[in-house]
Design a protein around this motif. Sequence first.
Motif, PDB file in Angstrom:
ATOM      1  N   HIS A 138      17.706 -11.795  -6.370  1.00 39.03           N
ATOM      2  CA  HIS A 138      18.188 -10.840  -7.358  1.00 39.03           C
ATOM      3  C   HIS A 138      17.442  -9.517  -7.188  1.00 39.03           C
ATOM      4  O   HIS A 138      16.244  -9.509  -6.921  1.00 39.03           O
ATOM      5  CB  HIS A 138      17.952 -11.358  -8.778  1.00 39.03           C
ATOM      6  N   THR A 139      18.145  -8.442  -7.381  1.00 39.73           N
ATOM      7  CA  THR A 139      17.554  -7.118  -7.341  1.00 39.73           C
ATOM      8  C   THR A 139      17.102  -6.745  -8.750  1.00 39.73           C
ATOM      9  O   THR A 139      17.848  -6.939  -9.713  1.00 39.73           O
ATOM     10  CB  THR A 139      18.587  -6.094  -6.826  1.00 39.73           C
ATOM     11  N   ALA A 140      15.903  -6.223  -8.865  1.00 43.57           N
ATOM     12  CA  ALA A 140      15.375  -5.821 -10.173  1.00 43.57           C
ATOM     13  C   ALA A 140      16.216  -4.702 -10.773  1.00 43.57           C
ATOM     14  O   ALA A 140      16.755  -3.860 -10.046  1.00 43.57           O
ATOM     15  CB  ALA A 140      13.929  -5.354 -10.027  1.00 43.57           C
ATOM     16  N   ASP A 141      16.307  -4.697 -12.072  1.00 44.90           N
ATOM     17  CA  ASP A 141      16.956  -3.590 -12.762  1.00 44.90           C
ATOM     18  C   ASP A 141      16.033  -2.383 -12.806  1.00 44.90           C
ATOM     19  O   ASP A 141      16.490  -1.246 -12.739  1.00 44.90           O
ATOM     20  CB  ASP A 141      17.347  -4.007 -14.188  1.00 44.90           C
ATOM     21  N   ALA A 142      14.736  -2.627 -12.923  1.00 44.72           N
ATOM     22  CA  ALA A 142      13.741  -1.558 -12.915  1.00 44.72           C
ATOM     23  C   ALA A 142      12.607  -1.992 -11.996  1.00 44.72           C
ATOM     24  O   ALA A 142      12.243  -3.167 -11.955  1.00 44.72           O
ATOM     25  CB  ALA A 142      13.207  -1.299 -14.312  1.00 44.72           C
ATOM     26  N   PHE A 143      12.065  -1.053 -11.268  1.00 45.06           N
ATOM     27  CA  PHE A 143      10.996  -1.344 -10.310  1.00 45.06           C
ATOM     28  C   PHE A 143      10.085  -0.135 -10.233  1.00 45.06           C
ATOM     29  O   PHE A 143      10.547   0.995 -10.133  1.00 45.06           O
ATOM     30  CB  PHE A 143      11.610  -1.640  -8.937  1.00 45.06           C
ATOM     31  N   TYR A 144       8.781  -0.363 -10.318  1.00 42.77           N
ATOM     32  CA  TYR A 144       7.779   0.684 -10.171  1.00 42.77           C
ATOM     33  C   TYR A 144       6.746   0.176  -9.182  1.00 42.77           C
ATOM     34  O   TYR A 144       6.376  -0.996  -9.209  1.00 42.77           O
ATOM     35  CB  TYR A 144       7.098   0.984 -11.519  1.00 42.77           C
ATOM     36  N   ALA A 145       6.288   1.042  -8.315  1.00 42.07           N
ATOM     37  CA  ALA A 145       5.249   0.678  -7.352  1.00 42.07           C
ATOM     38  C   ALA A 145       4.155   1.727  -7.388  1.00 42.07           C
ATOM     39  O   ALA A 145       4.406   2.901  -7.136  1.00 42.07           O
ATOM     40  CB  ALA A 145       5.832   0.581  -5.948  1.00 42.07           C
ATOM     41  N   ALA A 146       2.941   1.305  -7.733  1.00 38.45           N
ATOM     42  CA  ALA A 146       1.795   2.207  -7.648  1.00 38.45           C
ATOM     43  C   ALA A 146       1.496   2.432  -6.167  1.00 38.45           C
ATOM     44  O   ALA A 146       1.524   1.492  -5.381  1.00 38.45           O
ATOM     45  CB  ALA A 146       0.593   1.599  -8.360  1.00 38.45           C
ATOM     46  N   TYR A 147       1.262   3.654  -5.788  1.00 39.34           N
ATOM     47  CA  TYR A 147       0.917   4.017  -4.405  1.00 39.34           C
ATOM     48  C   TYR A 147       1.938   3.467  -3.400  1.00 39.34           C
ATOM     49  O   TYR A 147       1.580   2.742  -2.473  1.00 39.34           O
ATOM     50  CB  TYR A 147      -0.503   3.548  -4.074  1.00 39.34           C
ATOM     51  N   PRO A 148       3.196   3.804  -3.559  1.00 38.03           N
ATOM     52  CA  PRO A 148       4.249   3.201  -2.736  1.00 38.03           C
ATOM     53  C   PRO A 148       4.194   3.567  -1.249  1.00 38.03           C
ATOM     54  O   PRO A 148       4.833   2.895  -0.442  1.00 38.03           O
ATOM     55  CB  PRO A 148       5.537   3.728  -3.371  1.00 38.03           C
ATOM     56  N   ASP A 149       3.448   4.600  -0.896  1.00 39.74           N
ATOM     57  CA  ASP A 149       3.405   5.008   0.505  1.00 39.74           C
ATOM     58  C   ASP A 149       2.267   4.367   1.283  1.00 39.74           C
ATOM     59  O   ASP A 149       2.084   4.662   2.467  1.00 39.74           O
ATOM     60  CB  ASP A 149       3.332   6.533   0.597  1.00 39.74           C
ATOM     61  N   TYR A 150       1.500   3.479   0.624  1.00 37.33           N
ATOM     62  CA  TYR A 150       0.415   2.780   1.304  1.00 37.33           C
ATOM     63  C   TYR A 150       0.799   1.322   1.510  1.00 37.33           C
ATOM     64  O   TYR A 150       1.144   0.620   0.562  1.00 37.33           O
ATOM     65  CB  TYR A 150      -0.887   2.869   0.499  1.00 37.33           C
ATOM     66  N   SER A 151       0.722   0.876   2.741  1.00 32.55           N
ATOM     67  CA  SER A 151       1.035  -0.514   3.058  1.00 32.55           C
ATOM     68  C   SER A 151      -0.142  -1.411   2.691  1.00 32.55           C
ATOM     69  O   SER A 151      -1.256  -0.933   2.422  1.00 32.55           O
ATOM     70  CB  SER A 151       1.349  -0.656   4.544  1.00 32.55           C
ATOM     71  N   ALA A 152       0.072  -2.700   2.714  1.00 26.96           N
ATOM     72  CA  ALA A 152      -1.014  -3.656   2.463  1.00 26.96           C
ATOM     73  C   ALA A 152      -2.120  -3.471   3.500  1.00 26.96           C
ATOM     74  O   ALA A 152      -3.303  -3.552   3.174  1.00 26.96           O
ATOM     75  CB  ALA A 152      -0.474  -5.082   2.489  1.00 26.96           C
ATOM     76  N   LYS A 153      -1.747  -3.199   4.734  1.00 31.30           N
ATOM     77  CA  LYS A 153      -2.749  -2.965   5.787  1.00 31.30           C
ATOM     78  C   LYS A 153      -3.523  -1.673   5.532  1.00 31.30           C
ATOM     79  O   LYS A 153      -4.734  -1.621   5.764  1.00 31.30           O
ATOM     80  CB  LYS A 153      -2.085  -2.947   7.159  1.00 31.30           C
ATOM     81  N   ASP A 154      -2.841  -0.625   5.063  1.00 30.24           N
ATOM     82  CA  ASP A 154      -3.527   0.628   4.709  1.00 30.24           C
ATOM     83  C   ASP A 154      -4.564   0.377   3.615  1.00 30.24           C
ATOM     84  O   ASP A 154      -5.690   0.867   3.688  1.00 30.24           O
ATOM     85  CB  ASP A 154      -2.539   1.680   4.190  1.00 30.24           C
ATOM     86  N   ILE A 155      -4.191  -0.394   2.615  1.00 28.33           N
ATOM     87  CA  ILE A 155      -5.092  -0.666   1.494  1.00 28.33           C
ATOM     88  C   ILE A 155      -6.284  -1.494   1.962  1.00 28.33           C
ATOM     89  O   ILE A 155      -7.426  -1.226   1.576  1.00 28.33           O
ATOM     90  CB  ILE A 155      -4.329  -1.352   0.343  1.00 28.33           C
ATOM     91  N   ALA A 156      -6.054  -2.482   2.823  1.00 27.03           N
ATOM     92  CA  ALA A 156      -7.157  -3.287   3.357  1.00 27.03           C
ATOM     93  C   ALA A 156      -8.123  -2.404   4.157  1.00 27.03           C
ATOM     94  O   ALA A 156      -9.348  -2.554   4.055  1.00 27.03           O
ATOM     95  CB  ALA A 156      -6.614  -4.419   4.230  1.00 27.03           C
ATOM     96  N   ARG A 157      -7.578  -1.477   4.927  1.00 25.42           N
ATOM     97  CA  ARG A 157      -8.411  -0.552   5.701  1.00 25.42           C
ATOM     98  C   ARG A 157      -9.218   0.347   4.769  1.00 25.42           C
ATOM     99  O   ARG A 157     -10.419   0.561   4.972  1.00 25.42           O
ATOM    100  CB  ARG A 157      -7.537   0.292   6.626  1.00 25.42           C
ATOM    101  N   MET A 158      -8.578   0.873   3.729  1.00 23.55           N
ATOM    102  CA  MET A 158      -9.278   1.723   2.764  1.00 23.55           C
ATOM    103  C   MET A 158     -10.379   0.945   2.048  1.00 23.55           C
ATOM    104  O   MET A 158     -11.443   1.497   1.763  1.00 23.55           O
ATOM    105  CB  MET A 158      -8.295   2.298   1.744  1.00 23.55           C
ATOM    106  N   GLU A 159     -10.145  -0.314   1.773  1.00 24.08           N
ATOM    107  CA  GLU A 159     -11.160  -1.138   1.121  1.00 24.08           C
ATOM    108  C   GLU A 159     -12.394  -1.279   2.018  1.00 24.08           C
ATOM    109  O   GLU A 159     -13.530  -1.193   1.542  1.00 24.08           O
ATOM    110  CB  GLU A 159     -10.574  -2.513   0.798  1.00 24.08           C
ATOM    111  N   LYS A 160     -12.180  -1.449   3.313  1.00 26.54           N
ATOM    112  CA  LYS A 160     -13.310  -1.544   4.253  1.00 26.54           C
ATOM    113  C   LYS A 160     -14.089  -0.228   4.300  1.00 26.54           C
ATOM    114  O   LYS A 160     -15.324  -0.231   4.314  1.00 26.54           O
ATOM    115  CB  LYS A 160     -12.814  -1.913   5.649  1.00 26.54           C
ATOM    116  N   VAL A 161     -13.373   0.885   4.326  1.00 28.88           N
ATOM    117  CA  VAL A 161     -14.033   2.192   4.341  1.00 28.88           C
ATOM    118  C   VAL A 161     -14.827   2.389   3.051  1.00 28.88           C
ATOM    119  O   VAL A 161     -15.982   2.820   3.074  1.00 28.88           O
ATOM    120  CB  VAL A 161     -13.011   3.334   4.555  1.00 28.88           C
TER     121      VAL A 161
END
Length: 173
Positions: A138-161
């Motif tokens: 099912h497709t959500a009726d409403a969807f919000y994403a914090a920091y939508p331009d950062y991938s999970a890999k980007d976030i993991a890299r930022m966490e290491k930094v």
Amino acid sequence: MTHSDPAIEVQIQNHKQPISQQPDGPGKRIGKRGEIVVIGHVLPGGGDLFRQRIGRFQEEAGYWESRIGTVHHFTVHLFDDDTRIMISAIYDGDFLVYLDDVIQQAGPWFDSLMPGVWEGYGSASDPETAKLIHDQAHTADAFYAAYPDYSAKDIARMEKVFTAVNTILDAAS
């Protein structure tokens, strides 16, 4: 809806997220992130099996989800007196790529929970399972994403930094 304070309206417009439909299946997309919710039926006795297996499934989540490498959020719920199951995820990329990654990278994990619980689920490697997921998505009726331009890999890299910088700053103080 407009607000009586024009400054609030300007801020709302500044925080708008461009949202679209996934290009290859169900779910919405904001930036790099997609969403999906799958709702299926639970087999008779499936709720008891689910509760027997869910502890181990939860313990293994970090391992299997890291193999997929694109997941931001994942939940599984039984509801309506153990008659239905809901799986939801927020992930990077397109739906079909994500579905293939789940099957290829975390199939054994799902196979440890779903057989005998989710009606129609055979095994992750069974092509009918991919069809089941697609058909019950099912497709959500409403969807919000914090920091939508950062991938999970980007976030993991930022966490290491972040950790490295804090280590340096702690050593300097």
